[in-house]
Write a protein that holds these residues in place. Structure first.
Motif, mmCIF file in Angstrom:
data_model
loop_
_atom_site.group_PDB
_atom_site.id
_atom_site.type_symbol
_atom_site.label_atom_id
_atom_site.label_comp_id
_atom_site.label_asym_id
_atom_site.label_seq_id
_atom_site.Cartn_x
_atom_site.Cartn_y
_atom_site.Cartn_z
ATOM 1 N N THR A 127 -0.363 4.519 1.389
ATOM 2 C CA THR A 127 -0.025 5.372 2.823
ATOM 3 C C THR A 127 -0.759 4.043 3.476
ATOM 4 N N GLN A 128 -0.859 4.639 4.514
ATOM 5 C CA GLN A 128 -1.959 4.166 5.851
ATOM 6 C C GLN A 128 -3.501 4.234 5.046
ATOM 7 N N ALA A 129 -3.824 4.709 4.974
ATOM 8 C CA ALA A 129 -4.751 5.459 4.584
ATOM 9 C C ALA A 129 -5.620 4.548 3.535
ATOM 10 N N ASP A 130 -4.743 4.311 2.450
ATOM 11 C CA ASP A 130 -5.139 2.844 1.176
ATOM 12 C C ASP A 130 -5.399 1.418 2.159
ATOM 13 N N TYR A 131 -4.402 1.701 2.915
ATOM 14 C CA TYR A 131 -4.629 0.556 3.960
ATOM 15 C C TYR A 131 -5.951 -0.131 4.788
ATOM 16 N N GLU A 132 -6.309 1.096 5.273
ATOM 17 C CA GLU A 132 -7.521 1.262 6.244
ATOM 18 C C GLU A 132 -8.549 1.510 5.340
ATOM 19 N N PHE A 135 0.930 -1.288 -0.160
ATOM 20 C CA PHE A 135 -0.088 0.324 0.028
ATOM 21 C C PHE A 135 1.167 1.282 0.130
#
Length: 423
Positions: A416-421, A414
């Motif tokens: 970014t962390q946002a994409d993962y979440e 991923f």
């Protein structure tokens, strides 16, 4: 009702009423269904109505039934209605009444009393003395061809050489076996399936009907009339073994069927151009309770060759047979160690059972095969097979059932962390 009857009945049950009307125009079809597919009580109902022109009240028919035979009576009525043999007559204000449908009644009367120019029971012909085929020769031809079909199903899976059978299956037969789900093609290798192994467990008549139903289901793709194909199969079941029959009165579809069915050993045709053919025992027993082949290694339960397997509690197995086909079937789930002129010895192992299970063969099918073909000395005991062997075969299958694979997805890298979440 036997296994072969059930297979053919299941197919018939799915046909529309208009197809039955066409089928029943042939006296041989009406007689074959009467003889082979009806229980005794249903036959009694048919004979009670056969020569009566008016509908018979159900109360009169029930007089034929014992007081405790209600379930048998209901099953008989239900079966006759599903086969479009019995019809409920309109009778307002009066008890329900039944009569036989036409043309079934007319064809059955004709079959029982004779007469007519329908040629439904074949046209016997005379052949030159050099062209006469004896009954033992027909039996040997049928056995050889049928075991060639079974050998194709198991030979490649086991590596046993069955080429000495002298039978080369036509592409049409191979396609039929694949299309029917009896074998799988993996690369250049032919592997028997779970349905194929269940097929091997059947008695010969049931095997033949299974193959014929597959043939019927493929009839439309072959540009053949399904009704004409089925009608001719019932005609074959009414022919006499050892008698040559003329092909001059057959339709183009029926002549094509003669050519196709000779690959299975159901009929004998000297050449496609020959003016006659012989039905083999596989054909003449289609609509009877007699065994399909007396001399085949997989014959009916009355055959002396049926019981040939001895199993010890240490999983060792001894098979008193010289048949390459039987040896090939055993090798599907057994590690064979030694072969003698009239016996093979081996052992049932975890690896051999797991190999069979990987091909779709179940532990219950293996146990059923071993029980069915147990030596007469083993068959005297109850249970027939050692309990330790039966339990271990089932446990070896359960080992592979403890974990079940299901499709999944892997998401990685991923940005970014946002994409993962969000995912």
């Amino acid at each position: 009702m036997s296994a072969s009857s059930l297979r053919s009945f299941e197919y018939l049950e799915g046909l529309p009423g208009t197809t039955f009307n066409r089928l029943y125009k042939q006296p041989s079809t009406a007689l074959a269904i009467f003889r082979r597919m009806l229980p005794h009580l249903a036959k009694s109902f048919v004979m009670a109505l056969l020569y009566i022109s008016r509908p018979m009240p159900v109360t009169d028919l029930e007089a034929w039934v014992r007081p405790d035979g209600r379930r048998e009576r209901d099953n008989a009525f239900n079966l006759l209605e599903r086969l479009h043999i019995l019809a409920s007559a309109a009778n307002p204000g009066k008890p329900r009444a039944y009569n036989l449908t036409n043309p079934f009644a007319a064809s059955l009367r004709l079959a029982l009393t004779g007469g007519g120019g329908h040629n439904s029971f074949g046209v016997p012909t005379n052949v030159a003395e050099d062209d006469v085929i004896t009954i033992p020769e027909l039996d040997e031809f049928a056995r050889k061809q049928w075991e060639g079909v079974l050998g194709y199903m198991v030979g490649s899976s086991t590596g046993v050489d069955l080429s000495n059978s002298g039978v080369e299956l036509s592409p049409g037969v191979q396609h039929l076996l694949r299309g029917g789900g009896l074998v799988d093609i993996r690369g250049r290798r032919v592997e028997i399936t779970q349905d194929g192994f269940a097929f091997l467990l059947q008695e010969v008549n049931a095997q033949v009907w299974t193959m014929l139903v597959l043939y019927l289901q493929a009839a439309e793709k072959l540009s053949m009339d399904e009704c004409e194909v089925l009608s001719f199969l019932f005609t074959l079941g009414s022919l006499e073994l050892g008698v040559p029959y003329s092909k001059t009165n057959l339709t183009a579809t029926q002549c094509q069927m003669i050519h196709d069915l000779s690959d299975f050993g159901i009929v004998h045709e000297a050449t496609p151009e020959a003016s006659h053919f012989y039905p083999t025992r596989l054909a003449t027993t289609l609509t009877s309770d007699a065994g399909g082949l007396r001399s085949t290694s997989l014959a009916s339960s009355s055959d002396a060759n049926r019981g040939f397997i001895v199993i010890e509690t240490n999983y060792r197995i001894y098979a008193y047979t010289s048949s390459n086909l039987q040896i090939a079937i055993l090798q599907l789930f057994t590690r064979l160690i030694t072969r003698y002129p009239n016996m093979v010895a081996g052992k049932i192992t975890r690896e051999s059972i797991r190999r069979a299970i990987s091909m779709g063969i179940t532990s219950d099918q293996i146990i059923s095969y071993l029980t069915t073909h147990a030596h007469p000395q083993m068959a005297k005991k109850q249970p027939v097979l050692p309990a330790t062997v039966v339990d271990q075969i089932r446990l070896w299958q359960l080992e592979g059932d403890r974990m079940k694979a299901t499709p999944g997805f892997l998401f990685k890298e991923f940005n970014t962390q946002a994409d993962y979440e969000a995912t």
